[in-house]
Structure formats: structure tokens, C-alpha cells
Write an enzyme that holds these catalytic residues in place. Structure first.
Site, PDB file in Angstrom:
ATOM      1  N   ASP A 139       1.192   2.357   9.005  1.00  0.00           N
ATOM      2  CA  ASP A 139       0.726   1.456  10.269  1.00  0.00           C
ATOM      3  C   ASP A 139       1.816   1.718  11.478  1.00  0.00           C
ATOM      4  O   ASP A 139       1.500   1.298  12.455  1.00  0.00           O
ATOM      5  CB  ASP A 139       0.371   0.185   9.855  1.00  0.00           C
ATOM      6  CG  ASP A 139      -0.708  -0.114   8.788  1.00  0.00           C
ATOM      7  OD1 ASP A 139      -1.529   1.057   8.674  1.00  0.00           O
ATOM      8  OD2 ASP A 139      -0.777  -1.103   8.320  1.00  0.00           O
ATOM      9  N   MET A 156      -6.889   3.441  10.344  1.00  0.00           N
ATOM     10  CA  MET A 156      -6.396   2.407   9.790  1.00  0.00           C
ATOM     11  C   MET A 156      -5.325   1.848  10.743  1.00  0.00           C
ATOM     12  O   MET A 156      -5.259   2.429  11.916  1.00  0.00           O
ATOM     13  CB  MET A 156      -5.810   2.552   8.425  1.00  0.00           C
ATOM     14  CG  MET A 156      -6.855   2.665   7.321  1.00  0.00           C
ATOM     15  SD  MET A 156      -5.867   3.049   5.818  1.00  0.00           S
ATOM     16  CE  MET A 156      -7.168   2.474   4.702  1.00  0.00           C
ATOM     17  N   GLY A 157      -4.497   0.920  10.400  1.00  0.00           N
ATOM     18  CA  GLY A 157      -3.557   0.445  11.142  1.00  0.00           C
ATOM     19  C   GLY A 157      -3.392  -1.188  11.205  1.00  0.00           C
ATOM     20  O   GLY A 157      -2.571  -1.561  11.838  1.00  0.00           O
ATOM     21  N   ARG A 158      -4.236  -1.811  10.726  1.00  0.00           N
ATOM     22  CA  ARG A 158      -4.352  -3.283  10.632  1.00  0.00           C
ATOM     23  C   ARG A 158      -4.445  -3.697  12.172  1.00  0.00           C
ATOM     24  O   ARG A 158      -5.046  -3.276  12.870  1.00  0.00           O
ATOM     25  CB  ARG A 158      -3.078  -3.795   9.704  1.00  0.00           C
ATOM     26  CG  ARG A 158      -3.412  -3.443   8.164  1.00  0.00           C
ATOM     27  CD  ARG A 158      -2.361  -4.107   7.515  1.00  0.00           C
ATOM     28  NE  ARG A 158      -2.893  -5.437   7.259  1.00  0.00           N
ATOM     29  CZ  ARG A 158      -3.844  -5.929   6.324  1.00  0.00           C
ATOM     30  NH1 ARG A 158      -4.262  -5.045   5.702  1.00  0.00           N
ATOM     31  NH2 ARG A 158      -4.218  -7.025   6.357  1.00  0.00           N
ATOM     32  N   GLY A 171       6.450  -2.343   2.795  1.00  0.00           N
ATOM     33  CA  GLY A 171       6.094  -2.955   4.196  1.00  0.00           C
ATOM     34  C   GLY A 171       6.619  -4.416   4.387  1.00  0.00           C
ATOM     35  O   GLY A 171       7.367  -4.753   3.571  1.00  0.00           O
ATOM     36  N   GLY A 221       0.807  -1.370  -0.052  1.00  0.00           N
ATOM     37  CA  GLY A 221      -0.083   0.155  -0.153  1.00  0.00           C
ATOM     38  C   GLY A 221       0.757   1.145   0.013  1.00  0.00           C
ATOM     39  O   GLY A 221       1.970   1.138   0.685  1.00  0.00           O
ATOM     40  N   ARG A 239     -22.996   9.013  15.712  1.00  0.00           N
ATOM     41  CA  ARG A 239     -22.747   8.789  14.490  1.00  0.00           C
ATOM     42  C   ARG A 239     -21.347   8.356  14.236  1.00  0.00           C
ATOM     43  O   ARG A 239     -20.435   8.536  15.304  1.00  0.00           O
ATOM     44  CB  ARG A 239     -22.612  10.356  13.851  1.00  0.00           C
ATOM     45  CG  ARG A 239     -23.959  10.944  13.964  1.00  0.00           C
ATOM     46  CD  ARG A 239     -24.915  10.433  12.637  1.00  0.00           C
ATOM     47  NE  ARG A 239     -26.183  11.311  12.440  1.00  0.00           N
ATOM     48  CZ  ARG A 239     -27.169  11.095  13.218  1.00  0.00           C
ATOM     49  NH1 ARG A 239     -27.430  10.186  14.093  1.00  0.00           N
ATOM     50  NH2 ARG A 239     -28.262  11.848  13.106  1.00  0.00           N
ATOM     51  N   HIS A 257      -8.690   5.561   3.459  1.00  0.00           N
ATOM     52  CA  HIS A 257      -7.791   5.822   2.714  1.00  0.00           C
ATOM     53  C   HIS A 257      -7.296   7.593   2.527  1.00  0.00           C
ATOM     54  O   HIS A 257      -6.392   7.679   2.100  1.00  0.00           O
ATOM     55  CB  HIS A 257      -7.826   5.350   1.104  1.00  0.00           C
ATOM     56  CG  HIS A 257      -7.919   3.998   1.282  1.00  0.00           C
ATOM     57  ND1 HIS A 257      -8.903   3.076   1.157  1.00  0.00           N
ATOM     58  CD2 HIS A 257      -6.885   2.996   0.722  1.00  0.00           C
ATOM     59  CE1 HIS A 257      -8.721   1.841   1.071  1.00  0.00           C
ATOM     60  NE2 HIS A 257      -7.460   1.574   0.893  1.00  0.00           N
ATOM     61  N   LEU A 258      -8.196   8.238   3.181  1.00  0.00           N
ATOM     62  CA  LEU A 258      -7.837   9.799   3.182  1.00  0.00           C
ATOM     63  C   LEU A 258      -6.417   9.734   4.282  1.00  0.00           C
ATOM     64  O   LEU A 258      -5.734  10.732   4.035  1.00  0.00           O
ATOM     65  CB  LEU A 258      -8.966  10.249   3.850  1.00  0.00           C
ATOM     66  CG  LEU A 258     -10.364  10.618   3.073  1.00  0.00           C
ATOM     67  CD1 LEU A 258     -11.228  11.269   4.251  1.00  0.00           C
ATOM     68  CD2 LEU A 258      -9.871  11.413   2.056  1.00  0.00           C
TER      69      LEU A 258
HETATM   70  O1  F6P Z   1      -0.887  -1.195   5.696  1.00  0.00           O
HETATM   71  C1  F6P Z   1      -1.409  -0.055   5.277  1.00  0.00           C
HETATM   72  C2  F6P Z   1      -3.109  -0.069   5.178  1.00  0.00           C
HETATM   73  O2  F6P Z   1      -3.668   1.248   4.813  1.00  0.00           O
HETATM   74  C3  F6P Z   1      -3.510  -0.465   6.496  1.00  0.00           C
HETATM   75  O3  F6P Z   1      -3.872   0.464   7.624  1.00  0.00           O
HETATM   76  C4  F6P Z   1      -5.164  -0.975   5.716  1.00  0.00           C
HETATM   77  O4  F6P Z   1      -5.692  -1.951   6.601  1.00  0.00           O
HETATM   78  C5  F6P Z   1      -4.784  -1.528   4.386  1.00  0.00           C
HETATM   79  O5  F6P Z   1      -3.453  -0.895   4.213  1.00  0.00           O
HETATM   80  C6  F6P Z   1      -5.560  -1.119   3.387  1.00  0.00           C
HETATM   81  O6  F6P Z   1      -5.311  -1.607   2.165  1.00  0.00           O
HETATM   82  P1  F6P Z   1      -5.808  -1.546   0.925  1.00  0.00           P
HETATM   83  O7  F6P Z   1      -5.371  -0.366   0.150  1.00  0.00           O
HETATM   84  O8  F6P Z   1      -5.673  -2.737  -0.082  1.00  0.00           O
HETATM   85  O9  F6P Z   1      -7.315  -1.396   1.207  1.00  0.00           O
END
Ligand code: F6P
Length: 360
Positions: free
Chosen positions: A140, A182-184, A115, A14, A278, A284-285
């Protein structure tokens, strides 16, 4: 090994703000050391398919320091050892093809910016004789052996600004707002953005949560007259006991996709507290836009050090941030591992001390 004359560079996985800053630093430092750079497109695809590479001169990288994304393109589905194909086999091993292409392009070494997944692929090629230097990349911040990865600071800054904005609208309407970041499977973005943005509750994968506990915290805030509450939820957060998982995980090619926990937590909290709630997913921002000055500096230092290691003939290593230095560490020590938030880390303890709930 004879001096490197021609150096390949690729970006994998990513994207993260700062990739272009690394590419720029590599190309400029290499050029000043009389090393020609070849950019490979879309990660290892540049070694699988012909005509997917181009010579990069300092002129080609002028003006890209501040740009998000990557001028080389990237993918998180292109592992050459198990490359997805539209045939009955499903995948094919293109690793030999990559090694042949590496030699056909007259490359002497490769700088791989990526990564954990990309660095794992790079390590396999290193074991097969390709001289590799790795550069860690991820928003992440979960790569072991380096205190920081570029992209993380930018993601945290963006998430913090988003939380600031949510505060004012939440307060105006007396609402609870959940923000999924995000952050997995690591809670670094949630923890840092949550603390920086003054969140009331931070839910991270490393500390399983109990919604009753979260609801108690929010009710208590209501009782003393707080007009709003902000709950930051890491996309990988999960409830205690692992019973009913609120995580919606789907597989997408080779990469597991997370998301949906913020909405589920918001729905449950609305029921439990009776407060209008809410939810917002930053998605992805967090990966787009210009890198912060911190990430530009870190990325430039990583790129510069990668070329220095190439010049020294030091391969099978990844550049790492060990403040105040950038140092090489063996890629072997990094791959297949994840740097998670220690639940007793000073930032978690400080957050608790000022009243932040982790829902446990
Ligand atoms: O590893 C970076 C990351 O943005 C994570 O935080 C997120 O879970 C993942 O990539 C999203 O991946 P994709 O762009 O494939 O949706």
C-alpha cells in the site's frame, strides 16, 4: 549492550513481494558478521508457540530472492497482546510468553519485517526491553517516514499491466471498464497504476468523488469519439459527503476488510451513461508473484541496513528509504499513522493537467 550473537527475524501482516529478499539479505549479512539468525514462523506465533522457529543459514536462503510470499509464513491476526482464542474471553495477552521465549531461544535482538500493525507490536516489545529493528513492508506504500516500501512497485507494475490489457478489450467492445485495486485507506496504488496505465478516471480515498462528475467525464469522452474509458477505483475510495457509502467494509478478526466499491461504481456508471460497463477486482493478484527488480534492490538494502543497525546496537528504529540513502528513524514516529496521498501532490496535479478526472 554486548555484541549481538543470535538474531531473530520474523515477517508479519499481509505478505508483500520482497519479503524473502529481506530475509535473504538479513541472513547473509548477519552470517558475514558472525551473527546466527533464527527465523520465527508466522509472525509472533514463532515466539508464542514452542518449536515454531529454526536456524537460518545462507544456504537456507539461497534462491529465494525472486520468490513472492515469505518462507517464514505470516499472519495479520496474531497480535500477542490481544491474541484471538476460542474461549469466552475472546483474546489473551501472550506478550510475557513471547518475552520468555525470546530469552529461551537465546536471542539478543529481533528484526521485525511488517506494516504499521506489526511495527506497532514490535514497538510495544521494544518498550518492554526487547532490542528491535523494524523493516517497513506493504504494497500500500502507506507507512510514514519512508518514501517507498518494497512490494509497492510490484503491485503497481501488475496493476498497470492489467490496465493495459483492459484497454484493448474495452476498446474492442466500446465499453467502460472499472478496475478496483488495493491500498486500504491510501490511494498510492490507484494513483500510480492509473497514471502509468493511462486511466481516464482515478478514484482515491483522499479525494471523495461525485458520480455525476465521473459520468460527465465519460460522456464527454463518448462525444469526441473515444471507444472506451478506464476507471481505476481504490478499494478505499468513497463518495463526497460521506452520505451513502459505497464501501463494503467487513471485519475479519482484527483487520478491516475492504472491497466492492469497483462493482458499485461500475453499476452506477452504466445506469448514468447508458454505456456497457464491466468491472474487475485485482485483489490478491497484486500481492503475489515475483518482486520487481526495484523491490528486490530496496528489500536487499533494507535487510542489509537492518543488520548494520543491529551491529551498531541501534534499536527501537525502523529502516527507511530517504533517497539516495537508507536511514534509521524512530519506530515511535511511525506507528499509528498512515501516509496518504496529498491531494495537491505533483502527481495528482500532473494527472489533472493531462485530463485525468479524480471525480471531484
Ligand atoms: O495491506 C495490504 C493489503 O493487501 C491491503 O491493500 C488490503 O486491503 C488488505 O491487505 C487485504 O488483506 P487480506 O489479505 O487480509 O485480505
Amino acid at each position: 549492550m554486548p555484541a549481538v550473537k543470535r538474531l531473530g527475524v520474523l515477517t508479519g501482516g499481509g505478505d508483500a513481494p520482497g519479503l524473502n529478499a529481506v530475509i535473504r539479505a538479513v541472513v547473509k549479512a548477519a552470517s558475514n558478521a558472525s551473527i546466527e539468525c533464527v527465523g520465527l514462523e508466522d509472525s509472533f506465533d514463532g515466539l508464542i508457540e514452542p518449536n515454531r522457529s529454526r536456524v537460518l543459514t545462507p544456504r537456507d536462503v539461497t534462491g529465494i530472492l525472486r520468490l513472492g510470499g515469505t518462507i517464514l509464513g505470516t499472519t495479520n491476526r496474531g497480535n500477542p497482546f490481544v491474541y484471538p482464542v476460542d474461549t469466552a474471553e475472546g483474546t489473551r495477552d501472550y506478550s510475557e510468553r513471547c518475552i520468555e521465549m525470546f530469552h529461551r531461544l537465546h536471542l539478543d535482538a529481533l528484526v521485525v519485517i511488517g506494516g504499521d500493525g506489526t511495527l506497532g507490536i514490535a514497538y510495544e516489545f521494544y518498550k518492554r526491553g526487547i532490542p528491535i529493528v523494524g523493516v517497513p513492508k506493504t504494497i500500500d506504500n502507506d507507512i510514514v517516514g519512508t518514501t517507498n516500501c518494497f512490494g509497492f512497485d510490484t503491485a503497481v507494475s501488475f496493476a498497470t499491466e492489467a490496465i493495459d490489457r483492459l484497454h484493448t478489450t474495452a476498446e474492442a467492445h466500446r465499453r467502460i471498464m472499472t478496475v478496483e485495486v488495493m491500498g486500504r485507506y491510501a490511494g498510492w496504488i490507484a494513483l500510480h497504476a492509473g497514471v502509468a496505465g493511462g486511466a481516464d478516471v482515478i478514484l482515491i480515498p483522499e479525494i471523495p468523488f461525485d458520480l455525476d462528475s465521473v459520468a460527465r467525464t465519460l460522456r464527454a469522452r463518448d462525444q469526441w469519439g473515444a471507444r472506451f474509458s478506464i476507471v481505476v477505483v481504490a478499494e478505499g475510495a468513497a463518495p463526497k459527503g460521506g452520505g451513502v457509502s459505497l464501501v463494503q467494509a467487513a471485519t475479519d478478526g482484527h483487520v478491516e476488510r475492504l472491497g466492492g466499491i469497483g462493482a458499485q461504481v461500475a453499476g452506477a456508471l452504466e445506469q448514468m451513461t447508458g454505456k456497457e460497463t464491466r468491472h474487475v477486482v485485482l485483489g490478491h493478484l497484486q500481492r503475489g508473484g515475483a518482486p520487481t527488480s526495484f523491490d528486490r534492490v530496496l528489500a536487499t538494502r533494507f535487510g542489509g541496513m537492518a543488520v548494520e543497525l543491529v551491529r551498531r546496537g541501534q534499536f527501537g528504529v525502523m529502516v527507511a528509504s530517504h533517497p539516495p540513502d537508507i536511514v534509521p528513524i524512530p519506530i515511535a514516529d511511525v506507528v499509528g499513522r498512515t501516509k496518504t496521498v496529498p491531494p495537491d501532490s505533483d502527481l495528482v496535479q500532473t494527472a489533472r493537467a493531462i485530463g485525468v478526472s479524480f471525480g471531484d
